[in-house]
Write a protein that holds these residues in place. Structure first.
Motif, PDB file in Angstrom:
ATOM      1  N   ASP A  33      14.760  -2.079   1.780  1.00 19.12           N
ATOM      2  CA  ASP A  33      15.817  -1.252   1.184  1.00 19.12           C
ATOM      3  C   ASP A  33      16.104  -1.606  -0.274  1.00 19.12           C
ATOM      4  OD1 ASP A  33      17.177  -3.643   1.472  1.00 19.12           O
ATOM      5  OD2 ASP A  33      18.518  -2.920   3.053  1.00 19.12           O
ATOM      6  N   SER A  34      15.500  -2.717  -0.757  1.00 14.87           N
ATOM      7  CA  SER A  34      15.659  -3.055  -2.178  1.00 14.87           C
ATOM      8  C   SER A  34      14.829  -2.130  -3.070  1.00 14.87           C
ATOM      9  CB  SER A  34      15.240  -4.509  -2.423  1.00 14.87           C
ATOM     10  OG  SER A  34      13.843  -4.684  -2.196  1.00 14.87           O
ATOM     11  N   LEU A  35      13.958  -1.315  -2.466  1.00 12.01           N
ATOM     12  CA  LEU A  35      13.100  -0.417  -3.244  1.00 12.01           C
ATOM     13  C   LEU A  35      13.820   0.849  -3.684  1.00 12.01           C
ATOM     14  CD1 LEU A  35       9.774  -0.689  -1.190  1.00 12.01           C
ATOM     15  CD2 LEU A  35      10.462  -1.990  -3.214  1.00 12.01           C
ATOM     16  N   GLY A  36      15.029   1.065  -3.188  1.00  8.20           N
ATOM     17  CA  GLY A  36      15.782   2.242  -3.623  1.00  8.20           C
ATOM     18  C   GLY A  36      15.783   3.335  -2.574  1.00  8.20           C
ATOM     19  N   LEU A  37      15.861   4.575  -3.010  1.00  7.66           N
ATOM     20  CA  LEU A  37      15.996   5.709  -2.105  1.00  7.66           C
ATOM     21  C   LEU A  37      14.708   5.949  -1.332  1.00  7.66           C
ATOM     22  CD1 LEU A  37      17.842   8.180  -4.499  1.00  7.66           C
ATOM     23  CD2 LEU A  37      18.852   6.798  -2.657  1.00  7.66           C
ATOM     24  N   PRO A  38      14.789   6.140  -0.016  1.00 10.28           N
ATOM     25  CA  PRO A  38      13.579   6.398   0.776  1.00 10.28           C
ATOM     26  C   PRO A  38      12.819   7.635   0.319  1.00 10.28           C
ATOM     27  CG  PRO A  38      15.418   5.848   2.206  1.00 10.28           C
ATOM     28  CD  PRO A  38      15.984   6.018   0.838  1.00 10.28           C
ATOM     29  N   GLU A  39      13.545   8.652  -0.165  1.00  7.79           N
ATOM     30  CA  GLU A  39      12.865   9.890  -0.564  1.00  7.79           C
ATOM     31  C   GLU A  39      11.978   9.729  -1.791  1.00  7.79           C
ATOM     32  OE1 GLU A  39      17.341  10.509  -1.633  1.00  7.79           O
ATOM     33  OE2 GLU A  39      16.153   9.510  -0.053  1.00  7.79           O
ATOM     34  N   ASP A  40      12.056   8.583  -2.466  1.00  5.45           N
ATOM     35  CA  ASP A  40      11.201   8.342  -3.632  1.00  5.45           C
ATOM     36  C   ASP A  40       9.843   7.746  -3.243  1.00  5.45           C
ATOM     37  OD1 ASP A  40      13.192   9.259  -5.298  1.00  5.45           O
ATOM     38  OD2 ASP A  40      13.979   7.252  -5.742  1.00  5.45           O
ATOM     39  N   TRP A  41       9.632   7.545  -1.926  1.00  5.92           N
ATOM     40  CA  TRP A  41       8.454   6.797  -1.492  1.00  5.92           C
ATOM     41  C   TRP A  41       7.663   7.539  -0.427  1.00  5.92           C
ATOM     42  CZ3 TRP A  41       7.185   2.094  -3.676  1.00  5.92           C
ATOM     43  CH2 TRP A  41       8.143   1.552  -4.528  1.00  5.92           C
ATOM     44  N   PHE A  42       6.344   7.346  -0.464  1.00  6.88           N
ATOM     45  CA  PHE A  42       5.461   7.700   0.645  1.00  6.88           C
ATOM     46  C   PHE A  42       5.243   6.441   1.476  1.00  6.88           C
ATOM     47  CE2 PHE A  42       3.400  11.193  -2.011  1.00  6.88           C
ATOM     48  CZ  PHE A  42       3.927  12.220  -1.235  1.00  6.88           C
ATOM     49  N   ALA A  43       5.138   6.616   2.789  1.00  8.11           N
ATOM     50  CA  ALA A  43       4.738   5.520   3.676  1.00  8.11           C
ATOM     51  C   ALA A  43       3.518   5.972   4.469  1.00  8.11           C
ATOM     52  CB  ALA A  43       5.870   5.137   4.618  1.00  8.11           C
ATOM     53  N   GLU A  44       2.525   5.093   4.608  1.00  7.86           N
ATOM     54  CA  GLU A  44       1.350   5.373   5.422  1.00  7.86           C
ATOM     55  C   GLU A  44       0.896   4.072   6.046  1.00  7.86           C
ATOM     56  OE1 GLU A  44      -2.202   6.435   3.059  1.00  7.86           O
ATOM     57  OE2 GLU A  44      -0.975   5.988   1.315  1.00  7.86           O
ATOM     58  N   TRP A  45       0.033   4.154   7.027  1.00  3.77           N
ATOM     59  CA  TRP A  45      -0.432   2.954   7.698  1.00  3.77           C
ATOM     60  C   TRP A  45      -1.387   2.170   6.813  1.00  3.77           C
ATOM     61  CZ3 TRP A  45       2.483   1.778  11.510  1.00  3.77           C
ATOM     62  CH2 TRP A  45       3.089   2.785  12.271  1.00  3.77           C
ATOM     63  N   LYS A  46      -1.280   0.832   6.899  1.00  6.45           N
ATOM     64  CA  LYS A  46      -2.240  -0.025   6.213  1.00  6.45           C
ATOM     65  C   LYS A  46      -3.376  -0.286   7.191  1.00  6.45           C
ATOM     66  CE  LYS A  46      -2.995  -4.226   3.626  1.00  6.45           C
ATOM     67  NZ  LYS A  46      -4.385  -4.279   4.135  1.00  6.45           N
ATOM     68  N   TRP A  47      -4.473   0.439   6.990  1.00  2.00           N
ATOM     69  CA  TRP A  47      -5.571   0.392   7.941  1.00  2.00           C
ATOM     70  C   TRP A  47      -6.389  -0.887   7.802  1.00  2.00           C
ATOM     71  CZ3 TRP A  47      -4.538   3.645  11.484  1.00  2.00           C
ATOM     72  CH2 TRP A  47      -3.917   4.864  11.177  1.00  2.00           C
ATOM     73  N   ASP A  48      -6.934  -1.341   8.913  1.00  2.00           N
ATOM     74  CA  ASP A  48      -7.719  -2.567   8.955  1.00  2.00           C
ATOM     75  C   ASP A  48      -9.199  -2.192   8.953  1.00  2.00           C
ATOM     76  OD1 ASP A  48      -8.498  -5.159   9.121  1.00  2.00           O
ATOM     77  OD2 ASP A  48      -7.921  -5.449  11.226  1.00  2.00           O
ATOM     78  N   GLY A  49      -9.700  -1.796   7.768  1.00  2.00           N
ATOM     79  CA  GLY A  49     -11.090  -1.387   7.643  1.00  2.00           C
ATOM     80  C   GLY A  49     -11.674  -1.872   6.340  1.00  2.00           C
ATOM     81  N   ILE A  50     -12.536  -1.056   5.743  1.00  2.00           N
ATOM     82  CA  ILE A  50     -13.153  -1.378   4.457  1.00  2.00           C
ATOM     83  C   ILE A  50     -12.655  -0.381   3.426  1.00  2.00           C
ATOM     84  CG2 ILE A  50     -15.319  -1.566   3.168  1.00  2.00           C
ATOM     85  CD1 ILE A  50     -16.724  -2.157   5.795  1.00  2.00           C
ATOM     86  N   ARG A  51     -12.011  -0.868   2.405  1.00  2.00           N
ATOM     87  CA  ARG A  51     -11.543   0.002   1.321  1.00  2.00           C
ATOM     88  C   ARG A  51     -12.750   0.527   0.561  1.00  2.00           C
ATOM     89  NH1 ARG A  51      -7.180  -0.567  -2.488  1.00  2.00           N
ATOM     90  NH2 ARG A  51      -7.026   1.394  -3.664  1.00  2.00           N
ATOM     91  N   GLY A  52     -12.762   1.812   0.271  1.00  2.00           N
ATOM     92  CA  GLY A  52     -13.917   2.370  -0.428  1.00  2.00           C
ATOM     93  C   GLY A  52     -13.583   3.610  -1.225  1.00  2.00           C
ATOM     94  N   GLN A  53     -14.490   3.985  -2.106  1.00  2.00           N
ATOM     95  CA  GLN A  53     -14.393   5.238  -2.854  1.00  2.00           C
ATOM     96  C   GLN A  53     -15.625   6.086  -2.569  1.00  2.00           C
ATOM     97  OE1 GLN A  53     -13.533   5.105  -7.078  1.00  2.00           O
ATOM     98  NE2 GLN A  53     -12.006   3.485  -6.793  1.00  2.00           N
ATOM     99  N   VAL A  54     -15.389   7.350  -2.232  1.00  2.00           N
ATOM    100  CA  VAL A  54     -16.462   8.320  -2.041  1.00  2.00           C
ATOM    101  C   VAL A  54     -16.612   9.097  -3.342  1.00  2.00           C
ATOM    102  CG1 VAL A  54     -17.301  10.277  -0.723  1.00  2.00           C
ATOM    103  CG2 VAL A  54     -15.886   8.555   0.375  1.00  2.00           C
ATOM    104  N   VAL A  55     -17.808   9.073  -3.907  1.00  2.00           N
ATOM    105  CA  VAL A  55     -18.106   9.774  -5.157  1.00  2.00           C
ATOM    106  C   VAL A  55     -19.099  10.892  -4.841  1.00  2.00           C
ATOM    107  CG1 VAL A  55     -19.095   9.561  -7.474  1.00  2.00           C
ATOM    108  CG2 VAL A  55     -17.737   7.673  -6.507  1.00  2.00           C
ATOM    109  N   ASN A  56     -18.727  12.123  -5.185  1.00  2.00           N
ATOM    110  CA  ASN A  56     -19.636  13.253  -4.980  1.00  2.00           C
ATOM    111  C   ASN A  56     -19.683  14.073  -6.273  1.00  2.00           C
ATOM    112  OD1 ASN A  56     -21.438  14.737  -3.317  1.00  2.00           O
ATOM    113  ND2 ASN A  56     -19.899  16.354  -3.112  1.00  2.00           N
ATOM    114  N   ARG A  57     -20.643  13.718  -7.109  1.00  2.00           N
ATOM    115  CA  ARG A  57     -20.842  14.426  -8.370  1.00  2.00           C
ATOM    116  C   ARG A  57     -22.244  15.017  -8.383  1.00  2.00           C
ATOM    117  NH1 ARG A  57     -18.740   9.291 -10.810  1.00  2.00           N
ATOM    118  NH2 ARG A  57     -16.479   9.509 -11.089  1.00  2.00           N
ATOM    119  N   ALA A  58     -22.521  15.857  -9.347  1.00  2.00           N
ATOM    120  CA  ALA A  58     -23.839  16.493  -9.438  1.00  2.00           C
ATOM    121  C   ALA A  58     -24.919  15.416  -9.494  1.00  2.00           C
ATOM    122  CB  ALA A  58     -23.904  17.386 -10.670  1.00  2.00           C
TER     123      ALA A  58
END
Length: 535
Positions: free
Chosen positions: A215-240
């Motif tokens: 609650d020290s972060l301020g108003l809840p409506e200013d934030w997104f919450a999502e699950w912290k998944w236990d996997g491999i962080r990655g970036q998918v790149v799809n360019r020409a």
């Protein structure tokens, strides 16, 4: 090499960030361009494949120094570093060399795969032409254990000062699969061709641990919450002309996840998505242990592809139609990401990471406690207006992880550490009770202070029962509280159990061995964990 050794000395003798940046910036302005490229590569983790193994180096150094190999081996744990040990035991060089860092690195590259006598002679010739300080660095480069006490971010800041190119631009250019032996300094820092490496990812944005109350972060409506998944962080790149999957460690892992290949035909071009790679069932993510079977395999058997198919949970859109969206607010990036994924055909191995709706921090805290049931580690909190920044920027992204599991266990074996802790016993093997027996079940080497490690080291030396090389067996008397993130069944361990990320939390000087945890209590925890994982 002399200039590089001088840089290392300048960085090693200060802890002040400003002085480190100034020394690096001066080096990047004055050193030969080929040496600059190698230094950038080394400081960003691009080390050459090891041409000589540690056993060969130790044996050859002992021969040159006129020492029995066993004595050289005894020196290593006392000094704490093989490269430094060798540089100290070798006789003074008989010759000198003005060869550059680039010259030495190319010689090491040329030794890869050569017969042992050829490699031995080349290494001995090098030792005979390098000073003690230069030998130390040369040995570090050979063993692959090179460290200069400088983060990649600090190096990028210095490079920006030396070249006048913005830090964020340089951070992006330094990503990807470039090779220092074939890359010019101009291609990294000069006029840049955006099509030079179509598969290049962006630098990852990182979250900080949430240590205060939510609650020290301020108003809840200013934030997104999502699950912290236990996997491999990655970036998918799809360019020409390029479809690529990059891990956070800048490793190209496209070929390790062939089940994600269909995305190439359906994702729009000019797209970069930040996501988590997970092993997947029809109902959701599987435990990390399922994904772990695929990690490190260059060729994944069909059986594992069937048992643990890969899936991407996407949570950020960094590029769309070739436009860099990172400066845009997260709420804007997220909306565009969801629109793109919603337009894809059903059944593809990608979906948006679900947001957790909440209107009060206390209610979100209750939801967080169910994370393990979803094979998640906790929650991610992201400010809705936040850009996609480079590296770790406190204030906009937080990881609100679950409290770890804990267990009280007794130490059975101790081994000395490495580096600055080489004279201390810091690596311990722990056991729990199984009836009247003590069963080893895990190792840990972090979490205590240097003062505690010194006190334990004195005790180990006074109470050693047996020695097995560098390992000492001690009486089962010292009890510790261990924390860990996960637990799973293991056929490789006598206990039948393996822990994820074990570390020491407390030295329980107040607790007798008779009160430590039991193997049955760990089995019960394993059963609970497996039940939660199955949902």
């Amino acid at each position: 090499m002399k200039r590089f050794a001088a840089l290392f000395e300048a960085l090693d003798r200060t802890t002040k960030t400003g002085e480190k940046v100034a020394a690096l910036a001066a080096y990047f302005r004055e050193a030969p361009e080929e040496d600059r490229v190698w230094t950038i590569a080394l400081l960003s983790g691009r080390r050459p494949k090891r041409a000589v193994n540690a056993t060969e180096l130790r044996t050859w150094a002992a021969e040159v120094a006129g020492l029995p190999v066993w004595l050289a081996e005894e020196c290593h744990p006392i000094v704490g570093d093989l490269a430094e040990t060798i540089s100290l035991v070798l006789p003074e060089p008989r010759h000198a060399s003005d060869r550059t860092l680039d010259g030495w690195m190319r010689e090491l590259l040329a030794l890869t795969g050569r017969p042992a006598p050829v490699r031995r002679q080349a290494i001995l010739d090098a030792w005979d032409r390098l000073t003690t300080a230069e030998r130390f660095l040369f040995n570090k480069l050979i063993t692959g254990g090179f460290r200069m006490g400088v983060s990649q971010g600090l190096m990028t800041r210095a490079l920006a000062q030396a070249t006048g190119v913005e830090e964020a631009v340089l951070a992006h250019r330094l990503m990807g699969d470039w090779k220092p032996a074939t890359t010019s300094f101009e291609s990294l820092t000069g006029a840049h061709d955006p099509e030079a490496d179509a598969s290049k990812p962006y630098p990852f944005a990182l979250a900080s641990p949430l240590e205060a109350e939510a609650d020290s972060l301020g108003l809840p409506e200013d934030w997104f919450a999502e699950w912290k998944w236990d996997g491999i962080r990655g970036q998918v790149v799809n360019r020409a002309g390029a479809f690529a999957l990059w891990s956070r460690g800048e490793e190209l892992i496209t070929d390790r996840f062939p089940d994600l290949a269909p995305l190439r035909d359906f994702l729009p071009l000019g797209l970069v998505i930040d996501a988590e790679v997970l092993a997947w069932t029809g109902s959701g993510p599987m435990p990390f242990a399922a994904l772990q079977k695929r990690i490190g395999r260059l060729n994944v058997p069909k059986k594992i592809l069937t048992e643990a198919p890969a899936h991407l949970l996407a949570y950020d859109l960094l590029e769309e139609a070739g436009e860099d969206l990172r400066p845009s607010p997260l709420s804007h990036r997220r909306a565009r990401l969801e629109a793109i994924l919603a337009a894809l055909p059903a059944g593809l191995p990608i979906s948006p990471s679900p947001l957790v709706t909440f209107d009060a921090w206390e209610a979100l805290g209750e939801v967080r406690l169910t994370a393990r049931e979803r094979n998640a580690e906790g929650l991610m909190l992201k400010r809705r207006v936040s850009p996609y920044f480079v590296g770790r920027k406190r204030g906009d992204w937080w990881k609100w992880k679950l409290d770890p599991y804990t267990v009280d266990a007794v130490m059975l074996y101790a081994q000395q550490g490495a580096g600055r802790r080489a004279t201390l016993f810091t690596d311990f093997t722990f056991a729990v009770r199984d009836g009247d027996d003590l069963v080893p079940f895990t190792k840990a080497y972090s979490g205590l202070t240097d003062a505690e490690f010194r006190q334990i080291t004195d005790w180990v030396r006074r109470n050693t029962l047996e020695r097995f090389g560098p390992v000492r067996r001690v009486p089962p008397q010292l009890v510790f509280e261990l924390a860990f993130e996960g637990i799973q069944a293991s056929l490789r361990h006598k206990s039948g159990i393996a822990l994820r990320f074990p570390r020491m939390v407390r030295w329980r000087q107040d607790k007798p061995v008779a009160e430590i945890d039991t193997l049955d209590s760990l089995r019960e925890l394993l059963a609970i964990s497996e039940t939660q994982s199955r949902g």
